[in-house]
Scaffold this motif. Sequence first.
Motif, short mmCIF file in Angstrom:
data_model
loop_
_atom_site.label_atom_id
_atom_site.label_comp_id
_atom_site.label_asym_id
_atom_site.label_seq_id
_atom_site.Cartn_x
_atom_site.Cartn_y
_atom_site.Cartn_z
N SER A 1 30.40 -1.66 -0.11
CA SER A 1 30.12 -1.46 1.55
C SER A 1 29.23 -3.12 1.30
CB SER A 1 29.08 -0.27 1.41
OG SER A 1 27.88 -0.28 0.19
N SER A 2 28.95 -3.83 2.55
CA SER A 2 29.00 -4.79 2.93
C SER A 2 27.82 -4.83 4.51
CB SER A 2 29.45 -6.14 2.80
OG SER A 2 30.63 -5.53 3.41
N ALA A 3 26.78 -5.59 4.03
CA ALA A 3 25.97 -5.43 5.54
C ALA A 3 25.49 -6.93 6.32
CB ALA A 3 24.67 -5.20 5.31
N ILE A 4 25.45 -6.43 7.15
CA ILE A 4 25.03 -7.80 9.07
C ILE A 4 24.12 -7.12 9.82
CG2 ILE A 4 26.75 -6.67 9.96
CD1 ILE A 4 27.79 -9.19 9.97
N SER A 5 23.71 -8.36 10.23
CA SER A 5 22.66 -8.20 10.97
C SER A 5 23.37 -8.75 12.28
CB SER A 5 21.48 -8.84 11.02
OG SER A 5 20.66 -8.36 9.65
N LEU A 6 23.10 -7.80 13.60
CA LEU A 6 23.70 -8.16 14.65
C LEU A 6 21.88 -8.09 15.35
CD1 LEU A 6 27.08 -6.30 14.51
CD2 LEU A 6 26.05 -8.69 14.51
N HIS A 7 22.73 -8.82 16.56
CA HIS A 7 21.56 -8.67 18.10
C HIS A 7 22.40 -7.92 18.93
CE1 HIS A 7 19.68 -10.86 21.77
NE2 HIS A 7 18.92 -9.52 21.48
N TYR A 8 21.86 -7.26 19.61
CA TYR A 8 22.25 -6.40 20.94
C TYR A 8 20.80 -6.10 21.81
CZ TYR A 8 24.55 -2.31 24.01
OH TYR A 8 24.82 -2.74 25.24
N ALA A 9 21.43 -6.69 23.36
CA ALA A 9 20.19 -7.01 24.38
C ALA A 9 20.60 -5.66 25.20
CB ALA A 9 20.11 -8.05 24.98
N LYS A 10 19.87 -5.08 25.98
CA LYS A 10 19.87 -3.73 26.55
C LYS A 10 18.65 -3.53 27.18
CE LYS A 10 21.60 1.08 26.80
NZ LYS A 10 20.45 2.08 26.77
N GLY A 11 19.28 -3.41 28.67
CA GLY A 11 17.47 -3.12 29.61
C GLY A 11 16.67 -4.69 29.21
N GLY A 12 17.00 -5.03 28.83
CA GLY A 12 15.42 -6.38 28.87
C GLY A 12 15.16 -5.84 27.24
N GLU A 13 15.39 -5.30 26.47
CA GLU A 13 15.09 -4.62 25.03
C GLU A 13 16.33 -5.84 24.79
OE1 GLU A 13 12.33 -2.57 23.58
OE2 GLU A 13 11.43 -2.39 25.72
N ASP A 14 15.08 -5.99 23.34
CA ASP A 14 16.17 -7.20 22.32
C ASP A 14 16.72 -5.42 20.82
OD1 ASP A 14 17.26 -8.90 23.68
OD2 ASP A 14 15.42 -10.25 23.24
N TYR A 15 17.12 -5.72 20.88
CA TYR A 15 17.87 -4.64 19.33
C TYR A 15 18.63 -5.24 18.06
CZ TYR A 15 17.00 -0.78 21.89
OH TYR A 15 16.07 0.24 22.86
N THR B 1 10.14 -3.02 14.88
CA THR B 1 10.67 -1.92 14.40
C THR B 1 10.82 -0.87 14.95
OG1 THR B 1 8.54 -2.17 12.30
CG2 THR B 1 10.11 -0.22 12.27
N ALA B 2 10.65 -0.79 16.17
CA ALA B 2 10.69 0.96 16.93
C ALA B 2 12.19 0.31 17.71
CB ALA B 2 9.83 0.21 18.32
N ASN B 3 12.64 -1.20 17.52
CA ASN B 3 13.92 -1.22 17.67
C ASN B 3 15.46 -1.34 16.91
OD1 ASN B 3 13.00 -1.64 20.44
ND2 ASN B 3 13.29 -3.59 21.22
N ILE B 4 14.61 -1.29 16.00
CA ILE B 4 15.68 -1.32 14.68
C ILE B 4 16.73 -0.38 14.61
CG2 ILE B 4 16.26 -1.84 12.55
CD1 ILE B 4 12.75 -3.39 12.55
N ARG B 5 17.98 -0.88 14.40
CA ARG B 5 18.06 0.43 14.18
C ARG B 5 19.98 0.26 12.84
NH1 ARG B 5 15.87 2.17 17.45
NH2 ARG B 5 16.12 2.93 19.07
#
Length: 1128
Positions: A72-86, A16-20
């Motif tokens: 409005s429509s939603a999509i889930s994306l993955h982003y990796a930054k500094g060893g963290e996966d968001y 949950t901490a890495n969800i935006r």
Amino acid sequence: MVLNSLDKMIQLQKNTANIRNICILAHVDHGKTTLADCLISSNGIISSRLAGKLRYMDSREDEQVRGITMKSSAISLHYAKGGEDYLINLIDSPGHVDFSSEVSTAVRVCDGCIIVVDAVEGVCPQTQAVLRQAWLENIRPVLVINKIDRLIVELKFTPQEAYSHLKNILEQINALTGALFTSKVLEERAERETESQVNPGSERGEQVYDWSAGLEDTDDSHLYFSPDQGGVVFASAVDGWGFGIEHFARIYSQKIGIRKEVLMKTLWGDYYINMKAKKIMKVDQAKGKKPLFVQLILENIWSLYDAVLKRDKEKIDKIVTSLGLKIGAREARHSDPKVQINAICSQWLPISHAVLAMVCQKLPSPLDITAERVEKLMCTGSQTFDSLPPETQALKAAFLKCGSEDTAPVIIFVSKMFAVDAKALPQNKPRPLTQEEIAQRRERARQRHAEKLAATQGPASVEPPEDGGAPETSPKGEETKGDEHQVEGKTLKPQPEEGSNHESFVAFARVFSGVARRGKKMFVLGPKYSPVEFLRRVPSGFSTPLDDLPPVPHMACCTLENLYLLMGRELEGLVEVPPGNVLGIGGLQDFVLKSATLCSSPSCPPFVPLNFEATPIVRVAVEPKHPSEMPQLVRGMKLLNQADPCVQILIQETGEHVLVTAGEVHLQRCLDDLKERFAKIQISVSEPIIPFRETITKPPKVDMVNEEIGKQQKVAVIHQTKEDQSKIPEGIQVDSDGLITLTTPNKLAVLSVRAMPLPEEVTRLLEENSDLIRSMEQLTSSLNEGRNTQTIHQKTQEKICEFKGKLEQHLTGRKWRNVVDQIWSFGPRKCGPNILVNRSEDFQNSVWTGSGVKASKEASRYRDLGNSIVSGFQLATLSGPMCEEPLMGVCFILEKWDLSKFEEQGASDKHNQERRDVVQEAQAEGEACPGRGENGGPQGGGSEPSEQKTSQRGESSLTDCYGPFSGQLIATMKEACRYALQVKPQRLMAAMYTCDIMATGDVLGRVYAVLSKREGRVLQEEMKEGTDMFIIKAVLPVAESFGFADEIRKRTSGLASPQLVFSHWEVIPSDPFWVPTTEEEYLHFGEKADSENQARKYMDAVRKRKGLYVEEKVVAHAEKQRTLSKNK
């Protein structure tokens, strides 16, 4: 990045901490969907070459055709930054004002938002609106200034000019944020002051100090957008580049040798670099130095654009090698310079990296939800958080913790329902075959092939036993084939039918606490559900098992059938969704209409309703082309109502099916949906039904030619007297000051009513506080019925007192003396902008206290008759005399209510009744005595019918040939109110739009021409700094607005486009019944006065539509009539 598998997404959802959860908000055409394309292409879902052209999030056909987003429509994306996966749940929202309700639904499920602003147009009306929506929902914004390439290519700015222009835009946005913040602080201060007046223990001086300190403390970086804080990205989404200052600070700290922290603070702002001393100093404009932002950043971008646009191949190669990039041969040879720029910039300054890094760094995760936001979500209406039951208050901790334990309550908010083709649902899609299934099919095909060969090679060469074997196998083969066909037919056939017949609804939702699991039982809480009411009905409390629950209003039970991951145009099935995620839920269409709160415990209150910026105002009536298709239309409209958060569906008293939408574009979309998706029939649509209101004004001082009334000689008094005679029939007394006295048909009661116009401020106050008036009405009715169930909370009490105080403040002067205390009811529908004041002596009743009558014995009878009077008033305010439209801003004063004759008759009836009863009893006794010795039984039996008779007689005394007395009172009161209106100067009120138009200077004249032709009024025009754009603010009647946007676009060749938002009601100054009466008016207007009277035109149009009598000449000019046959 690579395309992520579903398993990877499920894994990411658990942290949950890495969800935006973010949404993209902006004015129409500022580049939201293009920006979303760039972010999606970073996940490999679409090609980076197509980003900006494909508009992946606009999945509807009409969105692609019009080029604007409509949902409005939603999509889930993955982003990796500094060893963290968001995991980034991105929601793209519309910018067009007609679809601002979709923005509200998106904002509710997010924790942060990206505000996109066009670098050329700057802050536009809708930018202000979305910023306000984000502010009201307590979500944190970051800023993307988009379309910077337009400053280079279109406006041909130098880097220095571009820098000052960007600085201006940033100042405008921060000024908006500052205004929102200041208003909030002032509200809090006002609240504190009222509290201090209630409990004077706290010191005054301390508060004032607190307030100023509050402004100083909060006036800091997290509130305002500032590039050096990392909350601003400069970008061009169509060219695929964007950067935050941090990127360049990192590069230049290595090159120049100045610390990154110093560069972060100085790259934006008036600082310049002294290369010899390696020092950064404040800009000295006199020396012509350039700020760091211009020198180190903008000039590089400008030189790149310059080289590509001028086709300077050497310079391009030099730039590419110095940046260490690789450009493909196709892009290098391409004739379109945009392709080259995109290829270079998207590698050098990838926009997706800049924006997603800012989102992960600056915007909060679901764990960081503020206590203030939670309290705001949980308190509906006038409730405060402290007034909720303790079990409900305990849920606040669950919200803040956002825990995924099994004990945590599951709380889900559904912000809207959207329709999906049943074929698109994951469970209905053709499943990819596994390796084993493929092998089996291959084997079967081989067998069949062998059998065919065996059959064709002829029985001559084959020996009998094999021959006997072959026919044995072939029928089997054929049988299996047939079976397969049947099975496939069975499984495949229903799907297309299903798809064609019904749309499946998916709920767009977010889990705020607990884990949503497929098959879990949940409570669906409607917006009017109250945990307090639940406790009252269920004594054993919130822990009662599901099966033992009695029916509780506004609460239902449902099962989470299917959970989906929203991936733009696709849906992926899920088994469970951890807290903090955005999801789709299938199977709720029977439980949720538009939005709802789902909770595993009934102690949860329903969330605060969504606040929509645009109010639906455009009405049309729809009917099927073929009457036999009416059921499909009704079903289709129900589905449309569920699928659109803002549309309203009504069936009027006339039986018309009415669609109420937010504007023309919205109306068009709803009608297309109805025809093609939901009803699938041909429909006829009426002309737009324009709402009006009726009111009265003070008698005018001057006439139509600005002469003082009464000074000049009346020439044609005949006109006037005729007019007056036709209005008021005989048998009604009218005083000179407009007091109407009317008697009920049975001559038992006399009512005297006067109408007065309310001051504008009071009307506005009544409109704003309609919810408060509604809750007051509920309290009064529950008191009158003797159920003292609803305890008034102190905060509500304070609000009522404040509302009363404001009314008293505005209603001052001799004629309004004590009026506020004598208010009996509001109308129409008991919460409208009209007032009924009771000044009669016998019966004192006030909306503030409930009824109080002098004679307590007669109380209930008086109250019933009083209710009839109020009902008459409600009917009168619901449809006025001019064209049956609701009234607005009128105060009816009941001066006298004489019931003395009615009471006399009541007394004489009673006397007669008693005598009759005595006679009846005597007769009954006479009959009973000879029959039996024991006179107890028969007498007892005889008394019952006599009681019934008395009660019947009591009622019949109220009824006569004119019907029940209460009904007569209602009708008389309604008539009296209507006549009281007609003796005053009546006016129509039109609904008005505020209209914001952005146009260049050379088309201003045409814009004004269209506005004046449509009765518009320009309020202000101002030029945007640094551009040749003008912003025009105007008001325009809704009645004149149809086709307005198209006409303006045509007349200005697409250079101006208006945004229309419903704003207020305005009195049309002209009198609809006016006829010339004085000599000057005759000279000026002529005898017929046939110049167009705007109010008359509107009034007649409404009367015609409603089938009322319209006074018009069928033949206007008799002498000009011609025969239709040709002249021989």
